[in-house]
Design an enzyme around this catalytic site. Structure first.
Site, PDB file in Angstrom:
ATOM      1  N   HIS A   1      -3.757   7.165   2.016  1.00 29.03           N
ATOM      2  CA  HIS A   1      -4.086   5.822   1.537  1.00 29.03           C
ATOM      3  C   HIS A   1      -5.536   5.527   1.895  1.00 29.03           C
ATOM      4  O   HIS A   1      -5.988   5.835   2.999  1.00 29.03           O
ATOM      5  CB  HIS A   1      -3.139   4.813   2.199  1.00 29.03           C
ATOM      6  CG  HIS A   1      -3.491   3.395   1.890  1.00 29.03           C
ATOM      7  ND1 HIS A   1      -3.725   2.949   0.614  1.00 29.03           N
ATOM      8  CD2 HIS A   1      -3.656   2.317   2.710  1.00 29.03           C
ATOM      9  CE1 HIS A   1      -4.013   1.665   0.649  1.00 29.03           C
ATOM     10  NE2 HIS A   1      -3.989   1.259   1.906  1.00 29.03           N
TER      11      HIS A   1
ATOM     12  N   CYS B   1       0.817  -1.227   0.000  1.00 29.75           N
ATOM     13  CA  CYS B   1       0.000   0.000   0.000  1.00 29.75           C
ATOM     14  C   CYS B   1       0.842   1.266   0.000  1.00 29.75           C
ATOM     15  O   CYS B   1       0.349   2.339  -0.349  1.00 29.75           O
ATOM     16  CB  CYS B   1      -0.928   0.014   1.206  1.00 29.75           C
ATOM     17  SG  CYS B   1      -2.002  -1.411   1.267  1.00 29.75           S
TER      18      CYS B   1
ATOM     19  N   ASN C   1     -10.054  -0.510  -1.124  1.00 28.77           N
ATOM     20  CA  ASN C   1      -8.597  -0.382  -0.974  1.00 28.77           C
ATOM     21  C   ASN C   1      -7.917  -1.041  -2.177  1.00 28.77           C
ATOM     22  O   ASN C   1      -7.929  -2.257  -2.302  1.00 28.77           O
ATOM     23  CB  ASN C   1      -8.184  -1.053   0.342  1.00 28.77           C
ATOM     24  CG  ASN C   1      -6.695  -0.990   0.605  1.00 28.77           C
ATOM     25  OD1 ASN C   1      -5.921  -0.600  -0.261  1.00 28.77           O
ATOM     26  ND2 ASN C   1      -6.296  -1.390   1.798  1.00 28.77           N
TER      27      ASN C   1
END
Ligand code: UT7
Length: 330
Positions: free
Chosen positions: A253, A114, A283
């Site tokens: 994020h 990520c 995500n």
């Protein structure tokens, strides 16, 4: 020697197919209400047909190059941040290089989960600052739908597929990355990992072996993500000699709306200062920040000359925050 690497173009590439929370509730014991309340996610995109990691990255890269007004011959390097490559070999960057005809460009991947976009931005900027390259295409992309266990409600509701890309160009004006702080803690790999499929645990020919899938200790990662993003954000600001009130927009994020709200509270910033689009994509790991930047710029939330704080946290564990100045040098 040029000191900066301006972001002169940006773009995104997401799958055509939309999967809603209600669609997932037909597969596992969950509900639209639970997913929205606990995460803020309403739907995500999932690849289908001929779509893959490299096709999403190439679509994002093509748009970014068009916006920057550069031709394939102008690109010296293509870097792809991903942990879900098309294949173990070659690097996905090589496939993007071929798809976009970047025949002069060196190509390699970065695996930082990520945090991939923030890591990639730091590496690409450093390569421009050392004179190794003048123009770099940086793509950040993940296809989580291929590594989540669609029988595990703890994880399958959270993720999606998608790519974002930026073109970075050498300049002597203060644009692009102004400061970055990167970190990692490999001792906590167990909190978010795919156990099998590499050399220490090859994949067995057993469809019931769930070690091929992503597993996560959600509660623990939640706590560490809030702390990690808060601390690295403050460090990146200090490194840029800036304060939070100079930041026009925070692009975090996109893992969970509650994580972003907790960071906003700790930094004492209004939530309106954060760009949030995880309701539509979930995500997408490395993809979240450049997809959010692209949508923020298109919506007018992000404008030429804005100062932006990027912050990310994920598998590894890895984390990173960066202060950037948005837009093209005058
Ligand atoms: O990209 C960076 C890495 N990822 C993240 O940053 C994600 C970090 N973690 C999170 O976002 C959150 O921890 C989750 C969304 C994963 C979970 O939210 P939570 O509020 O921490 O829930 P929980 O794990 O404490 O579970 C609460 C309850 C449990 O039931 P019991 O034990 O209280 O009876 C779970 O079994 O919710 C249950 N649950 C679900 N129920 C319906 C877990 N997943 C689901 C689901 N649908 N999909």
């Amino acid at each position: 020697m040029s000191v900066y690497a301006a972001i002169t173009g940006w773009g995104m590439g997401v799958p055509v197919k939309i999967v809603t929370n209600d669609d997932i509730a037909k597969i596992v014991d969950t509900s639209d209400e639970w997913i929205q309340t606990r995460t803020g996610i309403r739907e995500r995109r999932i690849i289908s047909g001929s779509e893959s990691t490299s096709t999403l990255a190439s679509a994002a890269g093509r748009d970014a190059m068009q916006m920057a007004g550069v031709t394939p011959a102008d690109i010296d390097m293509v870097i792809v941040a991903t942990f879900t490559p098309d294949r173990p070999l070659p690097a996905t960057a090589c496939q993007v290089q071929a798809a976009l005809g970047l025949n002069r460009a060196a190509a390699f991947d970065i695996a930082a989960a990520c945090s991939g976009f923030v890591y990639g931005l730091t590496v690409a900027t450093s390569l421009i600052q050392t004179g190794m390259a003048k123009r770099i295409l940086l793509c950040a992309v993940d296809v989580l739908s291929h590594v989540v266990n669609w029988q595990d409600r703890n994880t399958c509701v959270l993720f999606g597929d998608g790519a974002g890309a930026v073109v970075l160009e050498a300049t002597d004006q203060p644009y692009g990355l102004l400061s970055a702080v990167l970190g990692a803690d490999g001792r906590r790999e167990d909190l978010l990992m795919i156990e099998a499929g590499g050399t220490c645990m090859p994949l067995r020919d057993d469809p019931h072996d769930t070690r091929r899938y992503l597993t996560m200790n959600g509660r623990e990662v939640f706590k560490l993500a809030v702390r990690g993003m808060e601390e690295s954000s403050l460090s990146a600001l200090a490194k840029a000699n800036m304060t939070l009130d100079q930041i026009d927009l925070v692009v975090p994020h996109q893992a969970n709306r509650r994580i972003i709200e907790a960071i906003a509270e700790r930094l004492n910033l209004p939530i309106e200062r954060f760009f949030i689009n995880l309701d539509r994509y979930g995500n997408t790991s490395a993809g979240t920040i450049p997809i959010a930047l692209t949508e923020a710029a298109a919506s007018g939330a992000l404008k030429q000359d804005d100062y932006v704080l990027l912050t990310a946290f994920g598998g590894g564990l890895t984390w990173g925050s960066a202060v950037i100045r948005w837009g093209k040098p005058s």
